[in-house]
Design a protein around this motif. Structure first.
Motif, mmCIF file in Angstrom:
data_model
loop_
_atom_site.group_PDB
_atom_site.id
_atom_site.type_symbol
_atom_site.label_atom_id
_atom_site.label_comp_id
_atom_site.label_asym_id
_atom_site.label_seq_id
_atom_site.Cartn_x
_atom_site.Cartn_y
_atom_site.Cartn_z
ATOM 1 N N VAL A 292 0.856 -1.183 0.000
ATOM 2 C CA VAL A 292 0.000 0.000 0.000
ATOM 3 C C VAL A 292 0.892 1.232 0.000
ATOM 4 O O VAL A 292 1.790 1.360 0.833
ATOM 5 N N ASP B 287 1.137 5.616 -0.209
ATOM 6 C CA ASP B 287 0.379 6.810 0.141
ATOM 7 C C ASP B 287 -0.299 7.457 -1.057
ATOM 8 O O ASP B 287 -1.353 8.060 -0.926
ATOM 9 N N THR C 126 0.703 -2.567 4.522
ATOM 10 C CA THR C 126 0.734 -1.106 4.681
ATOM 11 C C THR C 126 2.155 -0.602 4.914
ATOM 12 O O THR C 126 2.398 0.596 4.787
ATOM 13 N N ASP D 170 3.919 0.120 7.374
ATOM 14 C CA ASP D 170 4.017 1.290 8.245
ATOM 15 C C ASP D 170 4.121 0.968 9.729
ATOM 16 O O ASP D 170 3.948 1.839 10.564
ATOM 17 N N GLY E 63 -2.101 2.101 10.525
ATOM 18 C CA GLY E 63 -3.025 1.845 9.450
ATOM 19 C C GLY E 63 -3.701 0.501 9.594
ATOM 20 O O GLY E 63 -4.293 -0.002 8.668
ATOM 21 N N ARG F 119 -1.782 6.033 7.382
ATOM 22 C CA ARG F 119 -1.892 5.345 6.101
ATOM 23 C C ARG F 119 -3.257 4.716 5.892
ATOM 24 O O ARG F 119 -3.518 4.150 4.864
ATOM 25 N N LEU G 21 -5.000 2.712 2.439
ATOM 26 C CA LEU G 21 -5.542 1.367 2.443
ATOM 27 C C LEU G 21 -7.037 1.409 2.145
ATOM 28 O O LEU G 21 -7.542 0.619 1.367
ATOM 29 N N PRO H 174 1.286 -4.665 8.704
ATOM 30 C CA PRO H 174 2.045 -3.423 8.636
ATOM 31 C C PRO H 174 3.552 -3.665 8.614
ATOM 32 O O PRO H 174 4.338 -2.728 8.659
#
Length: 175
Positions: free
Chosen positions: A6, A8, A35, A37, A41, A52, A56, A129
């Motif tokens: 994923v 941004d 993600t 991250d 998220g 994030r 997603l 993540p």
């Protein structure tokens, strides 16, 4: 199995693309949304949160998705080949989410028996993540491209084991 990092800058998908993704998942395909991250998220039920989360949600928000849950400790992903208690990637500690399994309310154990929605028990969606692909990535000489955090080759090995368990789960279901 599709691995979908994923980003941004993700734009909303067209209706035609959403229909194809939905059909893929309903016909037995698995998508791993990463993600990347380290926890910013993660889904909470079906709501997307964190910085994030919108990226997603732009990707999957309009799909007909099943309810999600953190990987239960008795889920097939914890034992499809390697015995795992966590699912690290480049980052360690983020929660892996899978398709929620139905509980058998009439079971002898008072409803703790888990029954998958699908006959073969394969989750159609996984959300992590932990940036799995970065932990797996090697340069042309076979050396890791990205460091793993908090670090160590044991974490990288566990990330590879996570990938093996995911692929075996996709191929064999609940065995």
């Amino acid at each position: 199995v599709l691995y979908w990092p994923v980003v941004d800058s993700a734009e909303p998908l067209t209706e035609a693309a959403l229909a194809k993704i939905d059909a893929y998942m309903k016909q037995g395909g698995m998508i791993i949304f990463d993600t990347r991250d380290y926890g910013n998220g993660l889904p909470s039920g079906m709501a997307m949160a964190g910085e994030r989360g919108p990226a997603l949600q732009r990707r999957i928000g309009r799909l007909d998705l099943p309810r999600l849950e953190p990987v239960p400790e008795d889920h097939v992903l914890t034992k499809s080949f390697y015995l795992l208690q966590s699912f690290p990637g480049r980052w360690d500690g983020g929660q892996l989410w899978v398709e929620a399994q139905e509980r058998d309310e009439g079971g002898e154990d008072g409803g703790t028996d888990r029954r998958a929605r699908q006959a073969d028990g394969v989750s159609s969606i996984l959300i992590t993540p932990n940036d799995l692909a970065a932990a797996w990535a090697l340069d042309e000489t076979g050396r890791p491209i990205y460091p793993v955090v908090p670090g160590g080759e044991r974490q990288r090995e566990m990330a590879l084991r996570t990938g093996v368990n995911i692929v075996l789960h996709a191929l064999t279901g609940n065995y």
